[in-house]
Design an enzyme around this catalytic site. Structure first.
Site, PDB file in Angstrom:
ATOM      1  N   GLY A 197      -1.264  -9.906  33.977  1.00  0.00           N
ATOM      2  CA  GLY A 197      -1.731  -8.541  34.207  1.00  0.00           C
ATOM      3  C   GLY A 197      -3.201  -8.529  34.558  1.00  0.00           C
ATOM      4  O   GLY A 197      -3.746  -9.524  35.035  1.00  0.00           O
ATOM      5  N   VAL A 201      -6.820  -5.613  30.551  1.00  0.00           N
ATOM      6  CA  VAL A 201      -5.795  -5.647  29.499  1.00  0.00           C
ATOM      7  C   VAL A 201      -5.704  -7.060  28.906  1.00  0.00           C
ATOM      8  O   VAL A 201      -5.476  -7.221  27.701  1.00  0.00           O
ATOM      9  CB  VAL A 201      -4.423  -5.151  30.025  1.00  0.00           C
ATOM     10  CG1 VAL A 201      -3.355  -5.260  28.943  1.00  0.00           C
ATOM     11  CG2 VAL A 201      -4.526  -3.707  30.505  1.00  0.00           C
ATOM     12  N   GLY A 202      -5.944  -8.071  29.726  1.00  0.00           N
ATOM     13  CA  GLY A 202      -5.969  -9.454  29.231  1.00  0.00           C
ATOM     14  C   GLY A 202      -6.954  -9.591  28.074  1.00  0.00           C
ATOM     15  O   GLY A 202      -6.666 -10.259  27.069  1.00  0.00           O
ATOM     16  N   GLU A 219      -2.687 -14.853  32.783  1.00  0.00           N
ATOM     17  CA  GLU A 219      -2.565 -14.916  34.250  1.00  0.00           C
ATOM     18  C   GLU A 219      -3.097 -13.592  34.773  1.00  0.00           C
ATOM     19  O   GLU A 219      -2.401 -12.575  34.732  1.00  0.00           O
ATOM     20  CB  GLU A 219      -1.092 -15.116  34.636  1.00  0.00           C
ATOM     21  CG  GLU A 219      -0.495 -16.434  34.175  1.00  0.00           C
ATOM     22  CD  GLU A 219      -0.979 -17.633  34.993  1.00  0.00           C
ATOM     23  OE1 GLU A 219      -1.473 -17.431  36.115  1.00  0.00           O
ATOM     24  OE2 GLU A 219      -0.884 -18.768  34.485  1.00  0.00           O
ATOM     25  N   CYS A 253      -0.959 -10.522  43.100  1.00  0.00           N
ATOM     26  CA  CYS A 253      -2.198 -11.002  42.466  1.00  0.00           C
ATOM     27  C   CYS A 253      -2.954 -11.979  43.360  1.00  0.00           C
ATOM     28  O   CYS A 253      -4.175 -12.060  43.290  1.00  0.00           O
ATOM     29  CB  CYS A 253      -1.881 -11.653  41.126  1.00  0.00           C
ATOM     30  SG  CYS A 253      -0.681 -12.970  41.245  1.00  0.00           S
TER      31      CYS A 253
HETATM   32  P1  NAD Z   1      -1.628  -4.400  33.308  1.00  0.00           P
HETATM   33  O1  NAD Z   1      -2.724  -5.245  32.755  1.00  0.00           O
HETATM   34  O2  NAD Z   1      -1.864  -2.941  33.431  1.00  0.00           O
HETATM   35  O3  NAD Z   1      -0.298  -4.531  32.412  1.00  0.00           O
HETATM   36  C1  NAD Z   1       0.323  -5.764  32.136  1.00  0.00           C
HETATM   37  C2  NAD Z   1       1.110  -5.679  30.861  1.00  0.00           C
HETATM   38  O4  NAD Z   1       0.255  -5.405  29.762  1.00  0.00           O
HETATM   39  C3  NAD Z   1       2.196  -4.602  30.806  1.00  0.00           C
HETATM   40  O5  NAD Z   1       3.386  -5.177  30.301  1.00  0.00           O
HETATM   41  C4  NAD Z   1       1.656  -3.572  29.835  1.00  0.00           C
HETATM   42  O6  NAD Z   1       2.640  -2.922  29.099  1.00  0.00           O
HETATM   43  C5  NAD Z   1       0.803  -4.400  28.919  1.00  0.00           C
HETATM   44  N1  NAD Z   1      -0.303  -3.639  28.310  1.00  0.00           N
HETATM   45  C6  NAD Z   1      -0.965  -2.598  28.860  1.00  0.00           C
HETATM   46  N2  NAD Z   1      -1.949  -2.161  28.017  1.00  0.00           N
HETATM   47  C7  NAD Z   1      -1.888  -2.963  26.926  1.00  0.00           C
HETATM   48  C8  NAD Z   1      -2.642  -3.040  25.711  1.00  0.00           C
HETATM   49  N3  NAD Z   1      -3.636  -2.200  25.434  1.00  0.00           N
HETATM   50  N4  NAD Z   1      -2.306  -3.999  24.826  1.00  0.00           N
HETATM   51  C9  NAD Z   1      -1.306  -4.865  25.081  1.00  0.00           C
HETATM   52  N5  NAD Z   1      -0.584  -4.842  26.213  1.00  0.00           N
HETATM   53  C10 NAD Z   1      -0.847  -3.903  27.119  1.00  0.00           C
HETATM   54  O7  NAD Z   1      -1.271  -5.092  34.685  1.00  0.00           O
HETATM   55  P2  NAD Z   1      -0.343  -4.537  35.831  1.00  0.00           P
HETATM   56  O8  NAD Z   1      -0.945  -3.264  36.342  1.00  0.00           O
HETATM   57  O9  NAD Z   1       1.080  -4.557  35.422  1.00  0.00           O
HETATM   58  O10 NAD Z   1      -0.532  -5.677  36.954  1.00  0.00           O
HETATM   59  C11 NAD Z   1      -1.604  -5.671  37.837  1.00  0.00           C
HETATM   60  C12 NAD Z   1      -2.651  -6.700  37.476  1.00  0.00           C
HETATM   61  O11 NAD Z   1      -2.038  -7.928  37.139  1.00  0.00           O
HETATM   62  C13 NAD Z   1      -3.594  -7.037  38.630  1.00  0.00           C
HETATM   63  O12 NAD Z   1      -4.885  -7.233  38.116  1.00  0.00           O
HETATM   64  C14 NAD Z   1      -3.042  -8.356  39.154  1.00  0.00           C
HETATM   65  O13 NAD Z   1      -3.958  -9.129  39.864  1.00  0.00           O
HETATM   66  C15 NAD Z   1      -2.597  -9.004  37.896  1.00  0.00           C
HETATM   67  N6  NAD Z   1      -1.552  -9.983  38.169  1.00  0.00           N
HETATM   68  C16 NAD Z   1      -1.799 -11.287  37.953  1.00  0.00           C
HETATM   69  C17 NAD Z   1      -0.820 -12.230  38.233  1.00  0.00           C
HETATM   70  C18 NAD Z   1      -1.020 -13.701  37.998  1.00  0.00           C
HETATM   71  O14 NAD Z   1      -0.040 -14.429  38.083  1.00  0.00           O
HETATM   72  N7  NAD Z   1      -2.225 -14.163  37.746  1.00  0.00           N
HETATM   73  C19 NAD Z   1       0.397 -11.807  38.730  1.00  0.00           C
HETATM   74  C20 NAD Z   1       0.615 -10.456  38.939  1.00  0.00           C
HETATM   75  C21 NAD Z   1      -0.362  -9.545  38.640  1.00  0.00           C
END
Ligand code: NAD
Length: 463
Positions: A197, A201-202, A219, A253
């Site tokens: 993500g 959020v990471g 990731e 991503c």
């Molecule tokens: P996001 O960070 O919004 O959400 C990812 C996950 O985190 C979801 O399952 C969500 O429910 C959970 N989440 C959200 N808030 C949280 C919290 N406070 N505590 C714990 N968990 C929580 O990401 P997204 O919008 O789904 O994806 C887009 C982002 O992900 C972009 O930045 C993209 O570059 C990145 N991404 C990275 C990869 C990779 O392989 N490196 C792949 C796809 C997407």
């Protein structure tokens, strides 16, 4: 939460984790046969339920069925198949030599599963990016809680229905929901967390894992640049950049986030990218579907006040959840468009004074997930690889590294921590346990205190 973010089915995170812990304690997930059965089950699910996945992905992301297969199902099946074929070798214990100070003895290290792990998925490739980490977790013999993204509710629902049918239901649990459910899972002190993500959020996931010292793989994303040198094959570069940017409406991503084009080729490249974009759309006009109104509004915001020239596109319709493929020439480097991850079908093309200036620009920001360079010169390719720290570098193409299970996939710095795919995923979800076996005899007395001058000299030589 947005209009489309609907938690699918309630599952008690605490009860689910307890259930999986009991299963792990039985030891059955350690057997290679069990691991192989899970991977086979996953592959069978993808083959038998392709239509249901395609329908879910169409509902969540407006994705055509060929893209569902190409971008979500086929790479997941390939990852599982590769793991299944190599598992015996990966699981093999590795004998090692020993230094004089440890002899006599025999040593090896072996891979053991971590226990109950958590996979947190994103919405952009909601099947692949949730299931490929699951492949690695199962290949390594773990029980796994899967938390799909709430922004891809149809896929989350389908995973909740199908995974328990095709996999050991006492070893794999699906817990749908958003931040609250994820935080409740993190509070259980799991044995590993694999998160895909955003960097923002990471950081929250890492923070919630820290009190339990739960190890994390992150990731993440970022702005992956494409450097186009003066000696590049501009025709091919334009085609490949346009193709990968259009894929999943730019919500990838490792999509090209922006282009840094040498002044000698910048005009030609921009024109060709526009032409290829039109050609790839096969006569369709208007906007491309993005995941939801929130993302469309965010993208619309990026198109405000960037200070550049919109060469093509520029229209965003949040109600229809669409964004026109857009090329922006020479926006301000300090604008939001050039500082935030775009994650949509908008491509800035910045003119730079050579590769050196391009490298300096990239290095003025966080380390990207991928760096791309188009050049005919292997010296330039090597220099960019050396001078731009990134999760991965691809020369004369984009994104293809994600398809090679022989390569570790992951970011560096702000774009991520840890890696997976193939053996690297197996390692991520395994503990490397050292085992040293010593005989009780001989048991030389000089190693035990008290020491005199002679034994001390001996010890100094050995240790
Ligand atoms: P996001 O960070 O919004 O959400 C990812 C996950 O985190 C979801 O399952 C969500 O429910 C959970 N989440 C959200 N808030 C949280 C919290 N406070 N505590 C714990 N968990 C929580 O990401 P997204 O919008 O789904 O994806 C887009 C982002 O992900 C972009 O930045 C993209 O570059 C990145 N991404 C990275 C990869 C990779 O392989 N490196 C792949 C796809 C997407």
């Amino acid at each position: 939460m947005t209009d489309t973010a609907v938690p699918t089915r309630r599952a008690d995170p605490v009860a689910e984790v307890d259930r999986l812990r009991s299963t792990f304690a039985t030891g059955r997930t350690r057997a290679r046969g069990w691991r192989i059965r899970q991977l086979r089950g996953l592959e069978r699910m993808l083959a038998e339920r392709e239509d249901e996945f395609a329908a879910a992905l169409a509902s969540d992301l407006g994705r055509p069925s060929v893209d569902a297969w190409l971008a979500d199902l086929a790479p997941t099946a390939a990852e599982s198949h590769y793991a299944r074929r190599h598992l015996r070798r990966w699981m093999r214990r590795r004998r090692t030599g020993l230094p004089l100070s440890v002899l006599p003895g025999r040593a090896h290290y072996e891979y053991e599963p971590l226990g109950v792990v958590l996979v947190i998925g994103p919405w952009n490739y909601p099947a692949y990016l949730t299931l490929a980490p699951l492949v690695a977790a199962l290949a390594a013999g773990n029980c796994a809680v899967v938390k799909p993204s709430e922004y891809a509710p149809a896929t989350a629902e389908l995973l909740g229905t199908l995974l328990p049918r095709y996999l050991d239901p006492d070893a794999v649990a699906v817990v749908p929901g958003g931040p609250d459910e994820t935080q409740a899972l993190l509070a259980q002190g799991l044995d590993h967390v694999f998160f895909t993500g955003s960097p923002e959020v990471g950081a929250k996931v890492m923070e919630a894992a820290a009190p339990h010292l739960t190890p994390v793989t992150l990731e993440l994303g970022g702005k992956s640049p494409v450097i186009v040198a003066a000696d590049a094959d501009v025709e091919v570069a334009a085609r490949r950049i346009a193709w990968t940017k259009l894929m999943n409406s730019g919500q990838t991503c490792i999509a090209p986030d922006y282009v840094l084009a040498d002044a000698a080729v910048a005009d030609d490249l921009t024109e060709r990218i526009v032409a290829e974009t039109t050609r790839f759309r096969g006569g369709r006009t208007g906007g491309l579907r993005v995941v939801d109104a929130r993302q469309a509004t965010r993208l619309s915001g990026l198109l405000d006040g960037h200070g550049g020239t919109v060469v093509t596109g520029g229209t965003v319709d949040p109600d229809a959840r669409t964004v026109e493929p857009t090329v922006v020439r020479d926006p301000d480097v300090g604008s939001r468009l050039m500082t935030e991850e775009i994650f949509g079908p908008i491509l800035p093309v910045l003119t730079v004074d050579g590769v050196h200036a391009a490298v300096a620009h990239v290095n003025s920001g966080p380390k990207p997930l991928a760096a791309y360079v188009f050049t005919a010169s292997s010296t330039t390719a090597r220099r960019v690889t050396r001078d731009v720290p990134a999760g991965a570098t691809v020369v004369n193409h984009l994104m293809f590294h994600v398809l090679a299970p022989q390569l570790p996939f992951g970011g560096v710095g702000r774009s991520g921590t840890g890696a997976y795919h193939g053996r690297f995923g197996f390692e991520t979800f395994s503990h490397r346990r050292s085992v040293l076996r010593k005989p009780t005899r001989p048991d030389p007395g000089f190693v035990y205190p008290p020491y005199d001058g002679r034994t001390e000299r001996l010890l100094r030589r050995i240790f």
